[in-house]
Design an enzyme around this catalytic site. Sequence first.
Site, short mmCIF file in Angstrom:
data_model
loop_
_atom_site.label_atom_id
_atom_site.label_comp_id
_atom_site.label_asym_id
_atom_site.label_seq_id
_atom_site.Cartn_x
_atom_site.Cartn_y
_atom_site.Cartn_z
N CYS A 183 0.83 -1.20 0.00
CA CYS A 183 0.00 0.00 0.00
C CYS A 183 0.87 1.26 0.00
CB CYS A 183 -0.97 -0.03 1.17
SG CYS A 183 -2.37 1.10 0.98
N HIS A 189 -3.77 -5.58 1.53
CA HIS A 189 -3.54 -5.86 2.94
C HIS A 189 -4.07 -7.26 3.28
CE1 HIS A 189 -2.23 -1.86 4.08
NE2 HIS A 189 -3.23 -1.34 3.41
#
Length: 367
Positions: free
Chosen positions: A207, A304
């Site tokens: 991310c 994630h």
Amino acid sequence: MDCPVILIADIDRGGVFAHLVGTLALLSESEQARVVGFVINRFRGDLALLQPGLDWLEQHTGKPVLGVLPYLHGLHLEAEDALPVALFAHQPSPQPSPACGITSDLADVVDQPSRMASCFIRGGGKLRVIVPVLPHISNHTDFDPLRLHPQIEFSFVALGEAIPAADLIILPGSKAVRGDLDSLRKAGWEAPIRHHLRYGGKLIGICGGLQMLGRSIHDPLGLEGEAGSSIGLGLLELSTTLQAEKQLRNVRGTLMLEGAPVSGYEIHAGVSAGHALQHPAVQLEHGADGTISSDGQIFATYLHGLFESSAATDALLRWAGLREATTLDYRARREADLERLADAVEQYLDTAQLRELFTLEEMSCAN
């Protein structure tokens, strides 16, 4: 909000009665009235020895003790958003095997390139994984499966500490990517990361970590601070622009490494574009995600929960150099520990009184 409150104190830290009485004393009268009782958590020893203190607490405060939960050894519960200091304070840095003949500081290791690339796995038997603790680190529970993995020596490394040698460096997510990138640079991580890659190390960006690895990060709306742009680490041919609408979704797909199935979630305001994305790291149901560098040393993704999928974790660990990777089912472990805690709550707390205090109906489980 007028709702009943239970004060829970950790006796393992010490001073549990001062903690409870002091907290209660600092509350306003209306707040004190909402407190319906106490729970003592993580108790070790003979409850009979604690009972006089529990009796005094009830007499002194007029509030009931609803139970005493025992210390559950080895219990793993995912932490809240802030990274607990205990996870990176006073932990031993990854140490190379004496057979390597080098020190543990990455700054020293990079001066001995002939030994760096293969020393750690072959010498110590465990994969050495490090993650910098960014000032605004997010989603740190991404790494719980690695911390619990018996074949991994995992370290969170505070910025400003010596950077230990490792097989794998992971740049984590961030709530303020440009600010954390600046902090990473000021802490002296940029050159060691480049040396790490030069001599065979592997690098993952998740991310915000993916965004840092690109050429630039743009925040024209000032979503994470002052509006502007930052130069990235320049390790991937991509750039990221932060947008007002955040992307939130559960996803599943396949790693481009070994075709391993993977699932997780996305939560990011950044939208990345560039040539690097033509070589995706993951194929998700809604499209391609992330990138694997042309030399195969960098894996970057917005996903994630990447390490919660056992097959995906095994594939990534083999890619990082752990040839015989065997990952336990993290999701099953998490569920088992939650059940273990629930059983303790049912056994040691006055659940009938709790239901009455919180006006809950009688509940039963068909197991």
